[in-house]
Design a protein around this motif. Structure first.
Motif, PDB file in Angstrom:
ATOM      1  N   ARG A  89       0.827  -1.205   0.000  1.00 55.82           N
ATOM      2  CA  ARG A  89       0.000   0.000   0.000  1.00 55.82           C
ATOM      3  C   ARG A  89       0.858   1.250   0.000  1.00 55.82           C
ATOM      4  O   ARG A  89       1.984   1.248   0.511  1.00 55.82           O
ATOM      5  N   ALA A  90       0.333   2.297  -0.619  1.00 55.13           N
ATOM      6  CA  ALA A  90       0.939   3.625  -0.559  1.00 55.13           C
ATOM      7  C   ALA A  90       0.018   4.515   0.241  1.00 55.13           C
ATOM      8  O   ALA A  90      -1.205   4.436   0.112  1.00 55.13           O
ATOM      9  N   PHE A  91       0.583   5.367   1.067  1.00 48.80           N
ATOM     10  CA  PHE A  91      -0.208   6.173   1.977  1.00 48.80           C
ATOM     11  C   PHE A  91      -0.609   7.502   1.338  1.00 48.80           C
ATOM     12  O   PHE A  91      -0.069   7.919   0.321  1.00 48.80           O
ATOM     13  N   GLN A  92      -1.551   8.164   1.998  1.00 52.01           N
ATOM     14  CA  GLN A  92      -2.060   9.431   1.472  1.00 52.01           C
ATOM     15  C   GLN A  92      -0.959  10.489   1.424  1.00 52.01           C
ATOM     16  O   GLN A  92      -0.885  11.278   0.485  1.00 52.01           O
ATOM     17  N   GLN A  93      -0.092  10.497   2.422  1.00 51.09           N
ATOM     18  CA  GLN A  93       1.030  11.426   2.447  1.00 51.09           C
ATOM     19  C   GLN A  93       2.246  10.792   1.780  1.00 51.09           C
ATOM     20  O   GLN A  93       2.505   9.600   1.961  1.00 51.09           O
ATOM     21  N   ASN A  94       2.987  11.593   1.014  1.00 54.14           N
ATOM     22  CA  ASN A  94       4.207  11.084   0.408  1.00 54.14           C
ATOM     23  C   ASN A  94       5.145  10.557   1.491  1.00 54.14           C
ATOM     24  O   ASN A  94       5.283  11.160   2.553  1.00 54.14           O
ATOM     25  N   ALA A  95       5.789   9.434   1.220  1.00 52.83           N
ATOM     26  CA  ALA A  95       6.675   8.816   2.210  1.00 52.83           C
ATOM     27  C   ALA A  95       7.977   8.414   1.528  1.00 52.83           C
ATOM     28  O   ALA A  95       7.996   7.512   0.696  1.00 52.83           O
ATOM     29  N   PHE A  96       9.052   9.118   1.889  1.00 46.04           N
ATOM     30  CA  PHE A  96      10.364   8.737   1.390  1.00 46.04           C
ATOM     31  C   PHE A  96      11.439   9.227   2.354  1.00 46.04           C
ATOM     32  O   PHE A  96      11.166   9.972   3.296  1.00 46.04           O
ATOM     33  N   PHE A  97      12.687   8.772   2.106  1.00 48.06           N
ATOM     34  CA  PHE A  97      13.833   9.227   2.886  1.00 48.06           C
ATOM     35  C   PHE A  97      14.256  10.574   2.311  1.00 48.06           C
ATOM     36  O   PHE A  97      14.824  10.645   1.217  1.00 48.06           O
ATOM     37  N   THR A  98      13.981  11.653   3.044  1.00 46.33           N
ATOM     38  CA  THR A  98      14.170  12.988   2.477  1.00 46.33           C
ATOM     39  C   THR A  98      15.634  13.349   2.265  1.00 46.33           C
ATOM     40  O   THR A  98      15.940  14.223   1.453  1.00 46.33           O
ATOM     41  N   THR A  99      16.560  12.687   2.995  1.00 43.77           N
ATOM     42  CA  THR A  99      17.976  13.038   2.868  1.00 43.77           C
ATOM     43  C   THR A  99      18.676  12.233   1.779  1.00 43.77           C
ATOM     44  O   THR A  99      19.842  12.507   1.487  1.00 43.77           O
ATOM     45  N   LEU A 100      17.983  11.274   1.193  1.00 48.72           N
ATOM     46  CA  LEU A 100      18.567  10.465   0.124  1.00 48.72           C
ATOM     47  C   LEU A 100      18.070  10.960  -1.231  1.00 48.72           C
ATOM     48  O   LEU A 100      17.032  11.611  -1.327  1.00 48.72           O
ATOM     49  N   THR A 101      18.808  10.640  -2.285  1.00 45.71           N
ATOM     50  CA  THR A 101      18.350  10.978  -3.620  1.00 45.71           C
ATOM     51  C   THR A 101      17.158  10.117  -3.999  1.00 45.71           C
ATOM     52  O   THR A 101      16.858   9.094  -3.363  1.00 45.71           O
ATOM     53  N   VAL A 102      16.484  10.544  -5.047  1.00 48.79           N
ATOM     54  CA  VAL A 102      15.367   9.761  -5.575  1.00 48.79           C
ATOM     55  C   VAL A 102      15.824   8.342  -5.899  1.00 48.79           C
ATOM     56  O   VAL A 102      15.164   7.352  -5.539  1.00 48.79           O
TER      57      VAL A 102
END
Length: 261
Positions: A89-102
């Protein structure tokens, strides 16, 4: 694909889901199913229980009821193991490691799915260079498939356009693949070309045989891509059917728009 011949057996089936928060009944005896190569849309007014339905299905909320994946009961399986079995599942809010590159965000997901820890995947010693390069190639291909171009792969997620951030979140949830992918308002904040790209992505995943369950408030989008619509109202099932059936259902019009047709 649904609508062509007999309906295939469901990949995901939930039966009698119930969620309570003290005296509040968030979900009451809710049942639905979705098959491979099908998009099931879940709609309903605010507070109808849509997110509770997702939490209950993926065992992220205390609930009653039962869940089956590929015919196997998975009611008691914890969320991380459900993901390993193909229910993601993907959540309503974007979820990623903000300090890492895409790209490194995607590499981290692939490494985790392969059983490699996050830190080793990102800071491998020289003897792991070939494995790291293979992960980067695979990550780049997945990102492009999900509409995140290579020009953005070296940037941090917060520095790419919002529409691409949404696509990145879906790509990270999907990883190497999913039997069932559940999306919570993927079109939130999107419009125009970004909405069109999302619709194209959803149709492409369906054609690849993924079972998609999509909570969405953008009616134009969900009515154009969904094979079936399931409507919730006040935690209970109100209606289910093809988009054109739901659009003309007086119960849905009354609940959703405040008036009957």
């Amino acid at each position: 694909m649904p609508g062509r011949g007999a309906q295939p057996p469901p990949v995901l089936r939930v039966e009698g889901l119930g969620v309570r928060y003290g005296a509040l009944v968030a979900l009451d005896d809710v049942s639905w199913e979705v098959s491979a190569g099908e998009i099931l849309g879940i709609i309903g007014p605010n507070g109808a229980g849509k997110s509770s339905c997702y939490d209950a299905t993926t065992n992220m909320a205390t609930r009653s009821g039962r869940v089956w994946l590929d015919g196997q009961e998975v009611t008691a399986v914890p969320p991380h193991r459900l993901a390993a079995l193909g229910l993601k599942r993907a959540f309503q809010q974007n979820a990623f490691f903000t300090t890492l590159t895409v790209l490194d965000n995607m590499v981290a997901v692939l490494a985790r799915e392969a059983g490699t820890g996050l830190l080793p995947s990102l800071f491998m010693p020289w003897r792991e260079a070939s494995r790291r390069a293979a992960l980067e190639d695979e990550a780049a291909e997945i990102l492009e498939r999900f509409g995140v171009p290579r020009a953005m792969h070296g940037l941090r997620p917060g520095n790419i356009p919002y529409g691409s951030q949404r696509m990145l979140s879906i790509a990270l949830a999907f990883g190497r693949g999913a039997r069932v992918l559940m999306l919570d308002e993927p079109a939130a904040g999107l419009g125009g070309a970004d909405m069109a790209r999302l619709a194209e992505l959803l149709r492409g995943l369906r054609e690849a045989g993924v079972a998609l369950v999509v909570i969405e408030h953008h009616m134009d989008l969900i009515m154009s891509v969904a094979d079936r619509i399931f409507v919730l109202e006040q935690g209970r099932a109100l209606a289910t059917g093809r988009p054109q059936e739901i659009q003309s259902d007086p119960r849905v019009l009354e609940a959703y728009l405040g008036h009957a047709a």
